[in-house]
Design a protein around this motif. Sequence first.
Motif, PDB file in Angstrom:
ATOM      1  N   UNK A  22       0.796  -1.033   0.180  1.00 46.85           N
ATOM      2  CA  UNK A  22       0.153   0.077  -0.147  1.00 46.85           C
ATOM      3  C   UNK A  22       0.611   1.412   0.138  1.00 46.85           C
ATOM      4  N   UNK A  23       0.317   2.376  -0.588  1.00 46.11           N
ATOM      5  CA  UNK A  23       0.991   3.492  -0.782  1.00 46.11           C
ATOM      6  C   UNK A  23       0.081   4.569  -0.701  1.00 46.11           C
ATOM      7  N   UNK A  48       3.090   2.700 -14.291  1.00 43.46           N
ATOM      8  CA  UNK A  48       2.655   4.105 -13.931  1.00 43.46           C
ATOM      9  C   UNK A  48       1.085   4.229 -14.215  1.00 43.46           C
ATOM     10  N   UNK A  49       0.599   4.920 -13.378  1.00 41.62           N
ATOM     11  CA  UNK A  49      -0.760   5.196 -13.191  1.00 41.62           C
ATOM     12  C   UNK A  49      -1.379   6.712 -13.359  1.00 41.62           C
ATOM     13  N   UNK A  50      -2.240   6.799 -14.302  1.00 46.40           N
ATOM     14  CA  UNK A  50      -2.896   8.144 -14.450  1.00 46.40           C
ATOM     15  C   UNK A  50      -4.274   8.108 -14.766  1.00 46.40           C
ATOM     16  N   UNK A  67      -2.529  -3.044 -10.233  1.00 46.10           N
ATOM     17  CA  UNK A  67      -2.467  -1.749  -9.290  1.00 46.10           C
ATOM     18  C   UNK A  67      -3.984  -1.448  -9.255  1.00 46.10           C
ATOM     19  N   UNK A  68      -4.269  -0.435  -8.296  1.00 54.04           N
ATOM     20  CA  UNK A  68      -5.504   0.008  -8.231  1.00 54.04           C
ATOM     21  C   UNK A  68      -5.443   1.232  -7.278  1.00 54.04           C
ATOM     22  N   UNK A  69      -6.143   2.154  -7.332  1.00 49.95           N
ATOM     23  CA  UNK A  69      -6.375   3.156  -6.550  1.00 49.95           C
ATOM     24  C   UNK A  69      -7.924   3.161  -6.156  1.00 49.95           C
ATOM     25  N   UNK A  70      -8.026   2.426  -5.020  1.00 48.49           N
ATOM     26  CA  UNK A  70      -9.359   2.047  -4.702  1.00 48.49           C
ATOM     27  C   UNK A  70     -10.325   3.139  -4.032  1.00 48.49           C
ATOM     28  N   UNK A  71      -9.797   4.331  -3.457  1.00 53.23           N
ATOM     29  CA  UNK A  71     -10.417   5.259  -2.545  1.00 53.23           C
ATOM     30  C   UNK A  71      -9.990   6.659  -3.024  1.00 53.23           C
ATOM     31  N   UNK A  75      -3.028   3.808  -3.195  1.00 56.54           N
ATOM     32  CA  UNK A  75      -2.523   3.191  -4.466  1.00 56.54           C
ATOM     33  C   UNK A  75      -1.814   1.785  -4.126  1.00 56.54           C
ATOM     34  N   UNK A  76      -2.299   0.939  -4.708  1.00 58.38           N
ATOM     35  CA  UNK A  76      -1.998  -0.499  -4.160  1.00 58.38           C
ATOM     36  C   UNK A  76      -1.282  -1.161  -5.370  1.00 58.38           C
ATOM     37  N   UNK A  77      -0.416  -2.041  -4.842  1.00 59.44           N
ATOM     38  CA  UNK A  77       0.379  -3.096  -5.696  1.00 59.44           C
ATOM     39  C   UNK A  77       0.182  -4.404  -5.247  1.00 59.44           C
ATOM     40  N   UNK A  78      -0.728  -5.259  -6.196  1.00 57.67           N
ATOM     41  CA  UNK A  78      -1.020  -6.628  -5.823  1.00 57.67           C
ATOM     42  C   UNK A  78      -0.108  -7.507  -6.551  1.00 57.67           C
ATOM     43  N   UNK A  79       0.442  -8.506  -5.690  1.00 56.65           N
ATOM     44  CA  UNK A  79       1.187  -9.610  -6.332  1.00 56.65           C
ATOM     45  C   UNK A  79       0.098 -10.694  -6.013  1.00 56.65           C
ATOM     46  N   UNK A  80      -0.426 -11.460  -7.080  1.00 52.68           N
ATOM     47  CA  UNK A  80      -1.286 -12.628  -7.299  1.00 52.68           C
ATOM     48  C   UNK A  80      -0.591 -13.904  -6.389  1.00 52.68           C
ATOM     49  N   UNK A  81       0.401 -14.165  -6.898  1.00 47.15           N
ATOM     50  CA  UNK A  81       0.851 -15.707  -6.474  1.00 47.15           C
ATOM     51  C   UNK A  81       2.339 -15.271  -6.381  1.00 47.15           C
ATOM     52  N   UNK A  82       3.082 -14.987  -5.331  1.00 50.64           N
ATOM     53  CA  UNK A  82       4.183 -14.358  -5.183  1.00 50.64           C
ATOM     54  C   UNK A  82       5.186 -15.701  -5.571  1.00 50.64           C
ATOM     55  N   UNK A  83       6.437 -15.287  -5.992  1.00 51.01           N
ATOM     56  CA  UNK A  83       7.502 -16.082  -6.501  1.00 51.01           C
ATOM     57  C   UNK A  83       8.763 -15.639  -5.457  1.00 51.01           C
TER      58      UNK A  83
END
Lengths: 111, 110
Positions: A22-23, A48-50, A67-71, A75-83
Motif C-alpha cells: 500500500x501507498x 505508472x498510473x494516471x 494496481x489499483x487506486x481504490x478510494x 494506491x496499491x500493488x497486488x502480487x497474486x501468487x508470489x515467487x
Amino acid sequence: EPEVTQTPSHQVTQMGQEVILRCVPISNHLYFYWYRQILGQKVEFLVSFYNNEISEKSEIFDDQFSVERPDGSNFTLKIRSTKLEDSAMYFCASNIRLEQFFGPGTRLTVL
Amino acid sequence: KNEVEQSPQNLTAQEGEFITINCSYSVGISALHWLQQHPGGGIVSLFMLSSGKKKHGRLIATINIQEKHSSLHITASHPRDSAVYICAVKAETSGSRLTFGEGTQLTVNP
C-alpha cells in the motif's frame, strides 16, 4: 512537508501467497508509480498510473501484478501468487509535474 | 549497454574532500534526477535538472544536455554523506517512467 507513505515497511510471505503493498501518494499528485529494487541491483520501473488507469508498464509487470487506486487516496500493488524472485524493495512514487517523490519502500521477502 | 551509466561504482573519500560522481546517458531526456539511498533503503530526491546547474547546501548538480552528461558534486564531504547516489533519467520517448543508473556507493571516512 507532504510525503509519500508506504505500508507495511516489511512484509514476509510464503511463495504462492498473495500480497498487497500500500501507498498513500502526496494528495494533489496525479501520476503514480511502482518501482522495485532487487537486493544489490538497480531500481527498475514496474508501472505508472494516471487518471485511474495504467499509462505504462514494463515487461516485469506481468499478469501476476495489478494496481489499483481504490478510494482516491491509496494506491496499491497486488502480487497474486508470489515467487521467490519477487523478493525486493518496492517503492511507490508520485508527481504532479516532472519531479517524482518516493516513499520509504516496502521490503518484501518471499520464503 | 545500459541507458544510464554512472562512475565510479564505488568511491571512498576522507572527510572534507571534494567529491564528484558522474552520470552519462544515451537517450534524449526531459529531466534527470539525482537521488540518495541510505542503508535502510529509502530514496530521497536531491535534484531534478533539465538544464544548467543547481545548488543545495554542499551539493551541486550540473547537466550538459549536448554531451548527455551530468555530475553531482559534494563539497566539504562528511561521513553522514555516506550513501548510494543514483542518477535517473526521464527519457523523451518513454512516458513518465524513470530509468535508473546502477548507483555510486560513497563512503566518507572521518
